[in-house]
Design a protein around this motif. Structure first.
Motif, PDB file in Angstrom:
ATOM      1  N   ASP A 109     -23.790   9.977  -1.904  1.00 19.27           N
ATOM      2  CA  ASP A 109     -23.383   8.922  -0.901  1.00 19.27           C
ATOM      3  C   ASP A 109     -22.438   9.618   0.548  1.00 19.27           C
ATOM      4  OD1 ASP A 109     -25.535   7.085  -1.018  1.00 19.27           O
ATOM      5  OD2 ASP A 109     -24.269   5.942  -2.401  1.00 19.27           O
ATOM      6  N   TYR A 123     -37.962   2.057  -6.682  1.00 23.74           N
ATOM      7  CA  TYR A 123     -36.537   1.714  -6.598  1.00 23.74           C
ATOM      8  C   TYR A 123     -35.318   1.280  -6.965  1.00 23.74           C
ATOM      9  CZ  TYR A 123     -39.665   6.783  -4.950  1.00 23.74           C
ATOM     10  OH  TYR A 123     -40.196   7.335  -5.288  1.00 23.74           O
ATOM     11  N   HIS A 168     -37.282   5.721  -0.588  1.00 22.83           N
ATOM     12  CA  HIS A 168     -38.255   4.695   0.458  1.00 22.83           C
ATOM     13  C   HIS A 168     -38.715   5.544   1.481  1.00 22.83           C
ATOM     14  CE1 HIS A 168     -37.491   1.247  -1.452  1.00 22.83           C
ATOM     15  NE2 HIS A 168     -36.602   1.594  -2.468  1.00 22.83           N
ATOM     16  N   ARG A 169     -38.504   6.133   2.402  1.00 21.30           N
ATOM     17  CA  ARG A 169     -38.934   7.089   2.913  1.00 21.30           C
ATOM     18  C   ARG A 169     -39.836   8.248   3.151  1.00 21.30           C
ATOM     19  NH1 ARG A 169     -37.877  11.151   7.358  1.00 21.30           N
ATOM     20  NH2 ARG A 169     -37.013  11.916   6.740  1.00 21.30           N
ATOM     21  N   GLU A 211     -32.959   4.728  -0.207  1.00 17.76           N
ATOM     22  CA  GLU A 211     -33.326   5.446   1.071  1.00 17.76           C
ATOM     23  C   GLU A 211     -34.087   6.498   1.829  1.00 17.76           C
ATOM     24  OE1 GLU A 211     -30.189   4.453   3.722  1.00 17.76           O
ATOM     25  OE2 GLU A 211     -29.324   2.755   3.355  1.00 17.76           O
ATOM     26  N   GLU A 212     -33.677   7.582   0.519  1.00 16.39           N
ATOM     27  CA  GLU A 212     -34.653   8.719   1.542  1.00 16.39           C
ATOM     28  C   GLU A 212     -35.717   8.501   0.885  1.00 16.39           C
ATOM     29  OE1 GLU A 212     -34.935  11.545   4.128  1.00 16.39           O
ATOM     30  OE2 GLU A 212     -33.889  10.601   3.990  1.00 16.39           O
ATOM     31  N   GLN A 270     -26.827   5.168  -2.850  1.00 20.17           N
ATOM     32  CA  GLN A 270     -28.078   4.884  -1.906  1.00 20.17           C
ATOM     33  C   GLN A 270     -28.816   5.597  -0.542  1.00 20.17           C
ATOM     34  OE1 GLN A 270     -28.150   1.441  -1.743  1.00 20.17           O
ATOM     35  NE2 GLN A 270     -29.655   0.866  -0.174  1.00 20.17           N
ATOM     36  N   LYS A 271     -27.599   6.960  -1.053  1.00 20.25           N
ATOM     37  CA  LYS A 271     -28.686   7.528   0.503  1.00 20.25           C
ATOM     38  C   LYS A 271     -29.687   7.727  -0.534  1.00 20.25           C
ATOM     39  CE  LYS A 271     -24.856   8.719   3.143  1.00 20.25           C
ATOM     40  NZ  LYS A 271     -25.069   7.681   4.469  1.00 20.25           N
TER      41      LYS A 271
END
Length: 248
Positions: A6, A91, A81-82, A78-79, A74-75
């Motif tokens: 992060d 996730y 999910h993308r 997020e990736e 968290q990062k």
């Protein structure tokens, strides 16, 4: 547990790596790791330290009914999910040591390049054993003890900058190792080969496969890949749960 992923600078450098840009096909260990996966049709899969979610997506492609990917970053989530979201994948931002590990919940647990950040690795093995169903499979790829015991986890170089040899020291001293990775200070945990394999056996697992990762021939033209044949960097293990329904 420290979470370098992060850190914005570290995360941006990680994103530049071939395995980050191109996925599993750019990971030198993938040609071996993929062969350790059991049949996943209709199965449930837990990914410990899922990162971008590449292995979660692969599990769905192989027919998994349900996949949970957890990661402390968290990062990273997020990736994931993308890049690798599917309706059968969940996730969750959660550390490997913080996850609750419900009993007899999963058919397969996987972990790729995350367990060398865990201090109490046998404790995690015990949790994984309990959360797997009877005949469940645990697959993981961890940095090899020869790599984590490397001095600074780097080569000794000639004056011209050519790798001369890989220095190993304090091999039998388990615990914290500080290194530089992607231009940042990173803390890892060193575990001996005995601690890893006996930790599995002491937790009740039956070890089925142990392999040291070697880059495939088709990747040997990549700069620096030939040097990966000079010392092991990763250890791949497949272990099975042999227990009656309801626990040990």
């Amino acid at each position: 547990m420290l979470n370098e992923y992060d850190n914005e600078k570290f995360f941006q450098e990680y994103a530049k790596m071939p395995r980050s840009r191109e996925g599993l096909s750019a990971a030198g260990e993938w040609s071996q790791l993929r062969n350790l996966f059991p049949p996943l049709e209709g199965k449930s899969v837990l990914d410990l330290g899922c990162g971008y979610g590449w292995h979660c997506k692969f599990s769905i492609e192989k027919g998994a009914m349900k996949v949970l990917g957890i990661d402390l970053s968290q990062k990273m989530i997020e990736e994931a999910h993308r890049r690798n979201m599917e309706n059968r994948i969940e996730y969750r931002v959660c550390g490997i040591e913080e996850y609750e590990y419900p009993e007899n919940a999963w058919d397969c647990v996987i972990s790729n390049l995350a367990l060398h950040y865990i201090q109490n690795i046998e404790g995690v093995f015990q949790e994984v054993y309990e959360t797997l169903k009877p005949n469940g499979i645990f697959i993981f790829n961890i940095e090899h003890p020869v790599f984590t015991a490397g001095v600074g986890q780097d080569w000794i170089y000639t004056k011209e900058g050519k790798p001369l040899y890989w220095p190993v020291d304090d091999y039998f001293v388990s615990g914290e190792r500080k290194t530089r990775f992607l231009g940042c200070d990173v803390v890892k945990q060193h575990h001996t080969l005995t601690e890893i394999l006996m930790g599995l056996l002491n937790s009740g697992f039956e070890i089925q496969t142990v392999e040291e990762a070697k880059p495939p021939k088709e990747m040997m033209n990549i700069i620096g890949m030939e040097d990966e044949m000079r010392r092991p960097m990763m250890l791949l293990v497949k272990a099975a749960v042999i227990k009656p329904m309801g626990g040990r």
